[in-house]
Design a protein around this motif. Structure first.
Motif, PDB file in Angstrom:
ATOM      1  N   ALA A 558      41.633  32.212  41.063  1.00 56.94           N
ATOM      2  CA  ALA A 558      42.036  32.829  42.302  1.00 56.94           C
ATOM      3  C   ALA A 558      42.485  34.210  42.342  1.00 56.94           C
ATOM      4  O   ALA A 558      42.454  34.831  43.334  1.00 56.94           O
ATOM      5  N   ASP A 559      42.894  34.598  41.057  1.00 62.00           N
ATOM      6  CA  ASP A 559      43.669  35.936  40.862  1.00 62.00           C
ATOM      7  C   ASP A 559      42.554  36.908  40.434  1.00 62.00           C
ATOM      8  O   ASP A 559      42.991  38.061  39.978  1.00 62.00           O
ATOM      9  N   LEU A 560      41.313  36.503  40.166  1.00 57.89           N
ATOM     10  CA  LEU A 560      40.436  37.432  39.336  1.00 57.89           C
ATOM     11  C   LEU A 560      40.032  38.650  40.233  1.00 57.89           C
ATOM     12  O   LEU A 560      39.963  38.506  41.401  1.00 57.89           O
ATOM     13  N   GLY A 561      39.956  39.892  39.759  1.00 57.51           N
ATOM     14  CA  GLY A 561      39.510  41.029  40.349  1.00 57.51           C
ATOM     15  C   GLY A 561      40.661  41.358  41.498  1.00 57.51           C
ATOM     16  O   GLY A 561      41.654  41.586  41.317  1.00 57.51           O
ATOM     17  N   ALA A 562      40.082  41.547  42.633  1.00 57.18           N
ATOM     18  CA  ALA A 562      40.910  41.978  43.857  1.00 57.18           C
ATOM     19  C   ALA A 562      41.762  40.752  44.285  1.00 57.18           C
ATOM     20  O   ALA A 562      42.734  40.893  45.292  1.00 57.18           O
ATOM     21  N   SER A 638      39.289  40.175  26.437  1.00 59.85           N
ATOM     22  CA  SER A 638      39.596  39.116  27.346  1.00 59.85           C
ATOM     23  C   SER A 638      40.254  39.596  28.568  1.00 59.85           C
ATOM     24  O   SER A 638      40.104  39.053  29.581  1.00 59.85           O
ATOM     25  N   ALA A 639      41.025  40.660  28.488  1.00 65.22           N
ATOM     26  CA  ALA A 639      41.732  41.140  29.691  1.00 65.22           C
ATOM     27  C   ALA A 639      40.807  41.668  30.694  1.00 65.22           C
ATOM     28  O   ALA A 639      41.045  41.421  32.072  1.00 65.22           O
ATOM     29  N   ALA A 640      39.555  42.410  30.176  1.00 64.58           N
ATOM     30  CA  ALA A 640      38.584  42.819  31.020  1.00 64.58           C
ATOM     31  C   ALA A 640      38.125  41.712  32.148  1.00 64.58           C
ATOM     32  O   ALA A 640      37.843  42.050  33.282  1.00 64.58           O
ATOM     33  N   HIS A 641      37.905  40.453  31.638  1.00 62.53           N
ATOM     34  CA  HIS A 641      37.414  39.290  32.723  1.00 62.53           C
ATOM     35  C   HIS A 641      38.486  39.063  33.399  1.00 62.53           C
ATOM     36  O   HIS A 641      38.146  38.641  34.798  1.00 62.53           O
ATOM     37  N   LYS A 642      39.912  39.169  33.344  1.00 59.01           N
ATOM     38  CA  LYS A 642      40.955  38.628  34.288  1.00 59.01           C
ATOM     39  C   LYS A 642      41.252  39.783  35.144  1.00 59.01           C
ATOM     40  O   LYS A 642      41.315  39.547  36.384  1.00 59.01           O
ATOM     41  N   TYR A 643      41.472  40.991  34.738  1.00 58.40           N
ATOM     42  CA  TYR A 643      41.738  42.113  35.455  1.00 58.40           C
ATOM     43  C   TYR A 643      40.669  42.972  36.041  1.00 58.40           C
ATOM     44  O   TYR A 643      40.950  43.450  37.239  1.00 58.40           O
ATOM     45  N   GLY A 644      39.608  43.321  35.349  1.00 60.32           N
ATOM     46  CA  GLY A 644      38.604  44.079  35.519  1.00 60.32           C
ATOM     47  C   GLY A 644      38.236  44.971  34.565  1.00 60.32           C
ATOM     48  O   GLY A 644      39.193  45.327  33.437  1.00 60.32           O
ATOM     49  N   HIS A 645      37.052  45.616  34.473  1.00 63.05           N
ATOM     50  CA  HIS A 645      36.683  46.321  33.555  1.00 63.05           C
ATOM     51  C   HIS A 645      36.981  48.007  33.697  1.00 63.05           C
ATOM     52  O   HIS A 645      37.229  48.570  34.563  1.00 63.05           O
ATOM     53  N   PRO A 646      37.848  48.457  32.547  1.00 69.87           N
ATOM     54  CA  PRO A 646      38.217  49.732  32.537  1.00 69.87           C
ATOM     55  C   PRO A 646      37.523  50.943  32.949  1.00 69.87           C
ATOM     56  O   PRO A 646      38.126  51.782  33.528  1.00 69.87           O
ATOM     57  N   ASP A 647      36.391  50.630  32.969  1.00 68.14           N
ATOM     58  CA  ASP A 647      35.245  51.855  33.446  1.00 68.14           C
ATOM     59  C   ASP A 647      34.777  51.415  34.829  1.00 68.14           C
ATOM     60  O   ASP A 647      35.050  52.212  35.870  1.00 68.14           O
ATOM     61  N   ARG A 648      34.089  50.129  34.712  1.00 67.36           N
ATOM     62  CA  ARG A 648      33.503  49.868  36.319  1.00 67.36           C
ATOM     63  C   ARG A 648      34.338  49.580  37.212  1.00 67.36           C
ATOM     64  O   ARG A 648      33.921  49.791  38.395  1.00 67.36           O
ATOM     65  N   ASP A 649      35.678  49.227  36.959  1.00 66.27           N
ATOM     66  CA  ASP A 649      36.643  48.771  37.973  1.00 66.27           C
ATOM     67  C   ASP A 649      37.807  49.639  37.771  1.00 66.27           C
ATOM     68  O   ASP A 649      39.022  49.249  38.317  1.00 66.27           O
ATOM     69  N   ARG A 650      37.461  50.792  37.533  1.00 67.46           N
ATOM     70  CA  ARG A 650      38.412  51.701  37.272  1.00 67.46           C
ATOM     71  C   ARG A 650      39.443  51.882  38.463  1.00 67.46           C
ATOM     72  O   ARG A 650      40.721  51.926  38.519  1.00 67.46           O
ATOM     73  N   ASP A 651      38.754  51.981  39.753  1.00 63.97           N
ATOM     74  CA  ASP A 651      39.505  52.289  40.965  1.00 63.97           C
ATOM     75  C   ASP A 651      40.382  50.959  41.351  1.00 63.97           C
ATOM     76  O   ASP A 651      41.620  51.142  41.817  1.00 63.97           O
ATOM     77  N   LEU A 652      39.651  49.715  41.197  1.00 63.35           N
ATOM     78  CA  LEU A 652      40.757  48.581  41.580  1.00 63.35           C
ATOM     79  C   LEU A 652      41.708  48.684  40.583  1.00 63.35           C
ATOM     80  O   LEU A 652      42.807  48.137  41.004  1.00 63.35           O
TER      81      LEU A 652
END
Length: 740
Positions: A558-562, A638-652
């Motif tokens: 429930a906390d993935l991404g946004a 592993s962190a990219a799956h939880k928080y977001g990809h450092p390039d593609r999700d940079r703004d988030l």
């Protein structure tokens, strides 16, 4: 149902069997990020003899010590375990029914895992030199002689302990290739990376996955520059079978480039098949690998949490797994395999509708199992018999025979064992399937090891007594379960600890403590930090917000991404719940947490600046860009799956970073960090403290020597607890009196 093994960073497809280029060499595990080729060097471990540091322990035992991570000898009457009675977690042995203990390794490097060989000749264990994050695997004889290094001795490498072969002739280890010098990663035209004051303060190479070959800035001014460099060739994890005697050459079982984790969990009795645990968190899977040619024969989804996710039946016709594939909660799953290790089908053999199977341990004969269920944070332990597919539990099995398929795999009637304390952390099978050894923790005791002959829990004499948990006026408190409701209607959880002597209707100064992970879970166990805070007259509320484990897969995700914005709001909603319940004083609230919880502390202070009077962040991330630029490569995977990809999700990620809202900070702030932390580099705390001071706020940093991401040394843990409690008492209790 096959696992979705898609790499979250490269979008590479599922892992399958593949042949070496040009037909050279046998099939092997493909690398999800790039194929390094059959001729790529593998850094096989080499045994290195070390000085004997074993000794009988003649000094009086410290009453308040912990014992955990037990592993039993073949007879089941002696146990190797980790104990901190000498001030640092070290390797010990002792009888299950006697008080005499023996220290096998007196080195000051913390011990993290232990495994006694099935033939009884060796004890393998993992240590963390200097308290850092790079580990190594050693072996020692049960009498303390013959201590030697098996893997992880080369500078820049790390090693992980796997399972033993069933005859004890070899032990599996996973090793990383060493980190090349930093200059090797930057091309000849690459500009110099930014100084330590501008970047991640990491002793090592920078990591930003899928980055272009140049440094970039985020356009926020010199003080906030975020530097990243081209990702070096991904590090490789390689799993080997190693001869503990140091005579035979290591045998390569599997190798994966860019892997986040790779551990050998079991080997079939005949040595044909290996069970591997791999993948980033949230996408863990079990691989069955044919040892003769390293071909992957099948992949199945498995649950996060404990990495020891299952094992083979005696004939390897059935694979028992702890899996949540396609399910809300983890269950015991039986996978039928053909003689080549190919998947024939799966059956759920033990499940509960509202809780996870948290721990699974097969008996020595793989015909019985111990199951531990996580029931709203409290463990329930069961013993069951196992019937492999097509065979009865007592039928003899010929090696390599295919299951007949006439009868499905099943688990017999469960026998529940009543436990003296709330949480099981480890199961160690013994020769007697009805007498396992378990590690227990509880709200009123230090971690200890218990023997369960015929279901009767008996404390090992060398584990501390329950009454020894109350020291120096710090009385253990049994917490109250809480069920706050988030603003979007999601039901959360947690535990509330009331300071001793507090009147029932008196609102108290309260510290919200946030766990790490994010998938960890607050549970009713004795936490010395909480005792210290409670002894200062502070209540403690330890919530389980969205993203925590123990509440099902949907809650974890429930906390993935946004969804992380919702997690930040959960912290405020939990504080409001404690206030509305009449427990917490709204004028004297503080927030504290470790790792991901440390991130939430900083986030809560800048998203809800008027709510908390102060905050203490331990090993927390303050900016996701610098975190990804400084963390270990496998952590980044592993962190990219939880928080977001450092390039593609940079703004988030920028929007979620506390540093992006630092101008909203109002409260005094204390950061605590281990100097050798490479999971979350110390620069994450340094830059937040520096920015707070630049804005005229009170902010301090406690940097602990000889510690990494986890604080393992008794003196450092005491310093941390007292410093944090002094800070909280000064800002919540003393200033509360001033304002009264």
């Amino acid at each position: 149902m096959a696992a979705d093994a898609r790499n979250p960073l490269t979008e590479a497809g599922p892992v399958t069997a593949a042949a070496a280029p040009n037909g050279a060499g046998p099939p092997r595990i493909p690398r999800p990020t790039a194929d390094v080729g059959a001729s790529a060097p593998h850094h096989a471990p080499e045994a290195l003899l070390l000085a004997d540091t074993s000794a009988p322990y003649g000094a009086p035992l410290e009453p308040a010590h912990g014992c955990w991570y037990p592993s039993a000898d073949p007879g089941g009457r002696h146990v190797a375990f980790v104990c901190d009675r000498a001030g640092v977690p070290q390797l010990w042995t002792g009888p299950v029914d006697g008080a005499e203990v023996h220290l096998l390794d007196a080195d000051p490097h913390p011990v993290t895992e232990v495994s006694w060989s099935p033939d009884g000749h060796w004890i393998a264990y993992t240590t963390a030199p200097g308290g850092g994050e790079l580990t190594r695997v050693l072996c020692v004889r049960p009498d303390g002689t013959g201590r030697h290094l098996l893997a992880g001795g080369e500078v820049g490498t790390s090693a992980l302990l796997g399972c033993w072969q069933h005859d004890g002739s070899a032990v599996a280890v996973t090793v990383t290739d060493p980190v090349p010098p930093r200059s090797a990663h930057a091309g000849p035209t690459a500009p110099e990376p930014p100084s330590a004051s501008e970047a991640a303060h990491r002793d090592g190479h920078a990591v930003l996955l899928d980055a272009p070959a140049s440094w970039r800035t985020a356009g926020r001014g010199p003080a906030d520059e975020v530097a990243s460099v081209q990702e070096p060739a991904p590090r490789t994890l390689s799993a080997y079978l190693v001869d503990p005697e140091g005579v035979g050459a290591p045998v390569l079982l599997a190798s994966e480039r860019g892997a986040s984790t790779l551990r050998v969990c079991d080997l079939s009795r005949d040595g044909r098949l290996a069970l591997l645990y791999r993948g980033p968190r949230g996408r863990r899977e079990a691989l069955v690998v044919r040892t003769r040619d390293r071909a992957v024969t099948c992949a199945l989804p498995v649950a996060d949490g404990d990495p020891w996710i299952g094992g083979f039946s005696p004939d390897a016709g059935t694979l028992w797994l702890r899996s949540d594939g396609g399910r809300e909660h983890a269950a015991l799953v039986a996978a039928r395999l053909d003689p080549q290790g190919q998947l024939l089908g799966t059956t759920v053999v033990a499940q509960r509708p509202d809780c996870d199977l948290e721990l699974l341990a097969l008996g020595r004969d793989a015909r019985r199992a111990v199951l531990v269920w996580n029931v709203r944070g409290v463990s329930e332990l069961e013993m069951v018999g196992l019937t492999a597919a097509g065979r009865g539990p007592d039928a003899s099995a010929s090696p390599g025979a295919a299951p007949s398929g006439t009868a499905p795999a099943s688990a017999g009637a469960a026998r529940t064992v009543t436990l003296p304390h709330e949480v099981v952390t480890r199961i160690a099978p013994t020769a007697d399937p009805d007498a396992p050894v378990v590690a227990l923790s509880g709200s009123r005791r230090h971690p200890g090891v218990w023997w369960l002959p015929h279901g009767l829990p008996l404390r090992t004499p060398w584990s501390s007594r329950d009454e020894d948990a109350a020291l120096a006026g710090r009385t253990p408190v049994r917490p109250l379960p809480m069920s706050p409701v988030a603003r979007d209607g999601l039901v959360l959880g947690g535990w509330y600890y009331r300071a001793p002597g507090r009147s029932p209707g008196e609102p108290a100064p309260c510290v919200l403590h946030l766990h790490g992970g994010p998938e960890e879970q607050e549970r009713p166990i004795l936490e010395p930090l909480y005792l210290e805070l409670l002894g200062r007259g502070l209540d403690v509320f330890a919530p389980n917000i969205r993203g925590s484990s123990g509440h099902g897969r949907s809650f974890v995700d429930a906390d993935l991404g946004a969804g992380r914005f919702g997690a930040i709001d959960d912290v405020a909603d939990c504080a409001a719940h404690a206030v509305v319940e009449g427990l917490a004083d709204p004028r004297r609230l503080a927030v504290m947490g470790r790792s991901y919880g440390g991130y939430l502390v900083m986030a809560s202070l800048v998203w809800h600046p008027e709510l908390f009077r102060t905050g203490v962040a331990v090993c927390g991330m303050s900016d996701f860009a610098t975190f990804f630029a400084g963390t270990e490569p496998w952590i980044a995977q592993s962190a990219a799956h939880k928080y977001g990809h450092p390039d593609r999700d940079r703004d988030l990620l920028r929007a979620l970073s506390p540093m992006s809202r630092i101008e909203a900070l109002r409260a005094p702030f204390l950061a605590v960090h281990g100097e050798h932390d490479t999971n979350v580099p110390p620069g994450e705390s340094e830059q937040f403290v520096r920015a707070a001071r630049e804005r005229g706020l009170e902010a301090e940093l406690l940097l602990l020597r000889h510690e990494g991401h986890d604080f393992r040394r008794a003196d450092n843990r005491r310093l941390f607890r007292r410093t944090a409690a002094d800070w909280m008492e000064r800002h919540l209790v003393d200033r509360g009196r001033e304002g009264a």
